[in-house]
Design an enzyme around this catalytic site. Sequence first.
Site, PDB file in Angstrom:
ATOM      1  N   CYS A   1       0.874  -1.178   0.000  1.00  0.00           N
ATOM      2  CA  CYS A   1       0.000   0.000   0.000  1.00  0.00           C
ATOM      3  C   CYS A   1       0.907   1.221   0.000  1.00  0.00           C
ATOM      4  CB  CYS A   1      -0.893   0.015   1.239  1.00  0.00           C
ATOM      5  SG  CYS A   1      -2.169   1.297   1.150  1.00  0.00           S
TER       6      CYS A   1
ATOM      7  N   LYS B   1     -12.419  -4.494   2.460  1.00  0.00           N
ATOM      8  CA  LYS B   1     -11.807  -3.669   3.510  1.00  0.00           C
ATOM      9  C   LYS B   1     -12.651  -2.416   3.689  1.00  0.00           C
ATOM     10  CE  LYS B   1      -7.625  -1.119   4.655  1.00  0.00           C
ATOM     11  NZ  LYS B   1      -6.202  -0.922   4.384  1.00  0.00           N
TER      12      LYS B   1
ATOM     13  N   LYS C   1     -11.721  -7.369   6.399  1.00  0.00           N
ATOM     14  CA  LYS C   1     -11.108  -6.489   7.398  1.00  0.00           C
ATOM     15  C   LYS C   1     -12.028  -5.311   7.670  1.00  0.00           C
ATOM     16  CE  LYS C   1      -7.225  -3.401   7.771  1.00  0.00           C
ATOM     17  NZ  LYS C   1      -6.185  -2.711   7.082  1.00  0.00           N
TER      18      LYS C   1
END
Length: 340
Positions: A134, A213, A266
């Site tokens: 990321c 996510k 997540k």
Amino acid sequence: MAFQCRARKVNCFIMAFPTQRLRRLRATPTLRRMVRETILTPDDLIAPLFVENGRIVLEPISALPGQYRFSPDTAAEEASTLWHLGVPAVILFGIPDAKDATGCSAYDDNGPVPATIARIKDISPETCVIADVCACEYTDHGHCGILHETPTGVDVHNDKTLEVLQKAAVCYARAGADIIAPSDMMDGRVAAIRQALDAAGFSHIPILSYAAKFAGAFYGPFREAAGSTPSFGDRRSYQMDIGNRREALREMELDVEEGADALMVKPALFCLDILREARERFDLPLCAYNVSSEYAMIKAAGANGWIDEERLVDETLLSIKRAGADLIITYHAKEWAQRQ
Ligand code: PBG
């Protein structure tokens, strides 16, 4: 009315006495042990490690009691300790020396993540090293990619960011990472990273996609640890809205189509419903991220003596597994494994 209800209850007691008594199999610890459906083992756990450049760094993270910022040498020792406790995997998050607008330190061969991968492979070669991919830890604005102006304001440019992610993935694979785990939530990143890895000779390296996510307050302590809080705005134009379940399944479906080898949900505890549904829909390995705020809440309550921390941790991890996770990324990994 009350009389009538009582009468019906008595009637029911006589006429249909339960033939099924589920308490029979709960009577002794041995029986309970025998019929327990979900068993947690250290094999299920992945420990997150924050790494920066330097030597013999072991810097406590205040919002994550018991967690540290490591340098490559101390991180490698930690991975080796975890390995000997039975925890097979770590996931690495880098804290670079310098940040800029494009996050180019994410693919610096001399950055903390490649150095840590190499050190771990030296002293604990069988440890599975997962590299989080990321840009947010590497950009000076804290967003997960390259910014551009849009008619409605500044936003992360999806396709330009893909190039950063591709370079970072190849850089970590070259350093020896066993799994690449993109957590940025750009569209098309799994296909882009797959293509880049294959082109660089890493067609054997799996992608664990942070597929579903969600955006929210759940990642606060992590951002303190990684210094990755956005300097303006939030992540809601790329991470998902916490109210959306069907969209989470679409995200996962697309990542499967793009070539993901394993899927992640997540945060874990806030998304047990999503995990269960993903388990039923997909046959890929499923990973759940027991995120920083979930850990911090238990640690804070435990430090105050408000909860039985060890039991809460056991029950937390078991619930995540029961919901459908094969793998759990958790800051509790080391402590939990030490207690077994
Ligand atoms: C990077 C990343 C984050 C987490 C994992 N990878 C932070 C974020 O999205 O802001 C959070 C993990 C945690 O809270 O423990 N994008």
